[in-house]
Design a protein around this motif. Structure first.
Motif, PDB file in Angstrom:
ATOM      1  N   MET A   1      49.690  49.328 113.029  1.00 49.64           N
ATOM      2  CA  MET A   1      50.053  48.528 114.178  1.00 49.64           C
ATOM      3  C   MET A   1      51.568  48.350 114.206  1.00 49.64           C
ATOM      4  O   MET A   1      52.184  48.094 113.189  1.00 49.64           O
ATOM      5  CB  MET A   1      49.356  47.162 114.083  1.00 49.64           C
ATOM      6  CG  MET A   1      49.825  46.181 115.130  1.00 49.64           C
ATOM      7  SD  MET A   1      49.178  44.532 114.863  1.00 49.64           S
ATOM      8  CE  MET A   1      47.989  44.468 116.149  1.00 49.64           C
ATOM      9  N   GLU A   2      52.164  48.529 115.376  1.00 49.07           N
ATOM     10  CA  GLU A   2      53.605  48.355 115.520  1.00 49.07           C
ATOM     11  C   GLU A   2      53.893  46.994 116.138  1.00 49.07           C
ATOM     12  O   GLU A   2      53.155  46.521 116.989  1.00 49.07           O
ATOM     13  CB  GLU A   2      54.186  49.467 116.388  1.00 49.07           C
ATOM     14  CG  GLU A   2      54.091  50.825 115.724  1.00 49.07           C
ATOM     15  CD  GLU A   2      54.756  51.919 116.524  1.00 49.07           C
ATOM     16  OE1 GLU A   2      55.426  51.628 117.529  1.00 49.07           O
ATOM     17  OE2 GLU A   2      54.602  53.082 116.129  1.00 49.07           O
ATOM     18  N   TYR A   3      54.970  46.389 115.690  1.00 45.00           N
ATOM     19  CA  TYR A   3      55.379  45.078 116.172  1.00 45.00           C
ATOM     20  C   TYR A   3      56.694  45.190 116.918  1.00 45.00           C
ATOM     21  O   TYR A   3      57.503  46.072 116.641  1.00 45.00           O
ATOM     22  CB  TYR A   3      55.557  44.104 115.002  1.00 45.00           C
ATOM     23  CG  TYR A   3      54.278  43.855 114.242  1.00 45.00           C
ATOM     24  CD1 TYR A   3      53.375  42.919 114.687  1.00 45.00           C
ATOM     25  CD2 TYR A   3      53.987  44.572 113.086  1.00 45.00           C
ATOM     26  CE1 TYR A   3      52.196  42.680 113.994  1.00 45.00           C
ATOM     27  CE2 TYR A   3      52.805  44.347 112.391  1.00 45.00           C
ATOM     28  CZ  TYR A   3      51.918  43.401 112.848  1.00 45.00           C
ATOM     29  OH  TYR A   3      50.753  43.182 112.174  1.00 45.00           O
ATOM     30  N   LYS A   4      56.918  44.269 117.849  1.00 43.78           N
ATOM     31  CA  LYS A   4      58.193  44.195 118.552  1.00 43.78           C
ATOM     32  C   LYS A   4      59.271  43.790 117.546  1.00 43.78           C
ATOM     33  O   LYS A   4      59.022  42.979 116.658  1.00 43.78           O
ATOM     34  CB  LYS A   4      58.108  43.149 119.677  1.00 43.78           C
ATOM     35  CG  LYS A   4      59.370  43.021 120.489  1.00 43.78           C
ATOM     36  CD  LYS A   4      59.224  41.900 121.520  1.00 43.78           C
ATOM     37  CE  LYS A   4      60.448  41.696 122.355  1.00 43.78           C
ATOM     38  NZ  LYS A   4      61.660  41.380 121.664  1.00 43.78           N
ATOM     39  N   VAL A   5      60.450  44.371 117.658  1.00 48.61           N
ATOM     40  CA  VAL A   5      61.557  44.039 116.775  1.00 48.61           C
ATOM     41  C   VAL A   5      61.948  42.578 116.994  1.00 48.61           C
ATOM     42  O   VAL A   5      62.140  42.136 118.131  1.00 48.61           O
ATOM     43  CB  VAL A   5      62.783  44.946 117.049  1.00 48.61           C
ATOM     44  CG1 VAL A   5      63.990  44.503 116.232  1.00 48.61           C
ATOM     45  CG2 VAL A   5      62.445  46.385 116.762  1.00 48.61           C
ATOM     46  N   LEU A   6      62.033  41.833 115.911  1.00 50.67           N
ATOM     47  CA  LEU A   6      62.514  40.454 116.003  1.00 50.67           C
ATOM     48  C   LEU A   6      64.013  40.487 116.247  1.00 50.67           C
ATOM     49  O   LEU A   6      64.729  41.275 115.627  1.00 50.67           O
ATOM     50  CB  LEU A   6      62.236  39.689 114.712  1.00 50.67           C
ATOM     51  CG  LEU A   6      60.777  39.458 114.332  1.00 50.67           C
ATOM     52  CD1 LEU A   6      60.699  38.760 112.984  1.00 50.67           C
ATOM     53  CD2 LEU A   6      60.074  38.654 115.395  1.00 50.67           C
ATOM     54  N   SER A   7      64.485  39.641 117.138  1.00 49.43           N
ATOM     55  CA  SER A   7      65.916  39.624 117.423  1.00 49.43           C
ATOM     56  C   SER A   7      66.578  38.333 116.965  1.00 49.43           C
ATOM     57  O   SER A   7      67.789  38.266 116.832  1.00 49.43           O
ATOM     58  CB  SER A   7      66.161  39.823 118.920  1.00 49.43           C
ATOM     59  OG  SER A   7      65.504  38.819 119.656  1.00 49.43           O
ATOM     60  N   LYS A   8      65.768  37.317 116.698  1.00 50.75           N
ATOM     61  CA  LYS A   8      66.287  36.019 116.239  1.00 50.75           C
ATOM     62  C   LYS A   8      65.681  35.669 114.889  1.00 50.75           C
ATOM     63  O   LYS A   8      64.501  35.899 114.631  1.00 50.75           O
ATOM     64  CB  LYS A   8      65.924  34.903 117.240  1.00 50.75           C
ATOM     65  CG  LYS A   8      66.520  35.064 118.622  1.00 50.75           C
ATOM     66  CD  LYS A   8      67.972  34.700 118.629  1.00 50.75           C
ATOM     67  CE  LYS A   8      68.524  34.741 120.039  1.00 50.75           C
ATOM     68  NZ  LYS A   8      69.915  34.396 120.077  1.00 50.75           N
ATOM     69  N   CYS A   9      66.495  35.089 114.026  1.00 54.58           N
ATOM     70  CA  CYS A   9      66.030  34.660 112.715  1.00 54.58           C
ATOM     71  C   CYS A   9      65.034  33.511 112.895  1.00 54.58           C
ATOM     72  O   CYS A   9      65.339  32.535 113.590  1.00 54.58           O
ATOM     73  CB  CYS A   9      67.211  34.198 111.872  1.00 54.58           C
ATOM     74  SG  CYS A   9      66.723  33.486 110.277  1.00 54.58           S
ATOM     75  N   PRO A  10      63.854  33.601 112.268  1.00 52.24           N
ATOM     76  CA  PRO A  10      62.875  32.527 112.404  1.00 52.24           C
ATOM     77  C   PRO A  10      63.280  31.245 111.676  1.00 52.24           C
ATOM     78  O   PRO A  10      62.722  30.184 111.920  1.00 52.24           O
ATOM     79  CB  PRO A  10      61.597  33.117 111.807  1.00 52.24           C
ATOM     80  CG  PRO A  10      62.054  34.223 110.922  1.00 52.24           C
ATOM     81  CD  PRO A  10      63.353  34.722 111.489  1.00 52.24           C
TER      82      PRO A  10
END
Length: 123
Positions: free
Chosen positions: A1-10
């Motif tokens: 499964m591929e995930y959307k690239v995170l752009s903000k630090c959680p």
């Protein structure tokens, strides 16, 4: 499964950088500091708005219909998205009575919005 690239630090909400790319076909791996597009840092609502705005070819009246919101709300969402991309949004330009009446005639604004614009001098 591929995930959307995170752009903000959680944890701290700062912008993240991509540091590793790999090819699923040949296994090549590239490591470095890669920049993401400005659009990668927009939230889902802003990205959805841009998609509709582009689909409507920038016609605010069509965006109004598509989203079921008023002209001033479309303008506010557009300004918010422009600012999120890092651009400065100038103050709303003063509009002439003729412009307000033209927008009213074309159906771009409601009679209530026209009255407010005529009183305030801005949309």
């Amino acid at each position: 499964m591929e995930y959307k690239v995170l752009s903000k630090c959680p944890v701290c909400n700062s912008n993240l950088k991509v540091t590793r790319l790999n090819c699923n076909k040949c296994g090549t791996v590239i490591e470095n500091q890669f920049e993401l597009s400005k659009f990668s840092y927009l939230n889902r609502e802003q990205l959805d708005f841009i998609e509709i705005f582009l689909k409507c070819r920038g016609n605010i009246k069509d965006v109004e219909k598509e989203l079921g919101i008023s002209y001033p709300t479309v303008r506010a969402k557009l300004d918010e998205t422009i600012e999120a991309l890092g651009y400065k949004v100038s103050k709303k330009p003063k509009v002439s009575s003729k412009d307000v009446l033209d927008m009213l005639e074309k159906g771009d604004i409601s009679p209530d919005e026209a009255v407010k614009a005529l009183k305030d001098g801005e949309i």
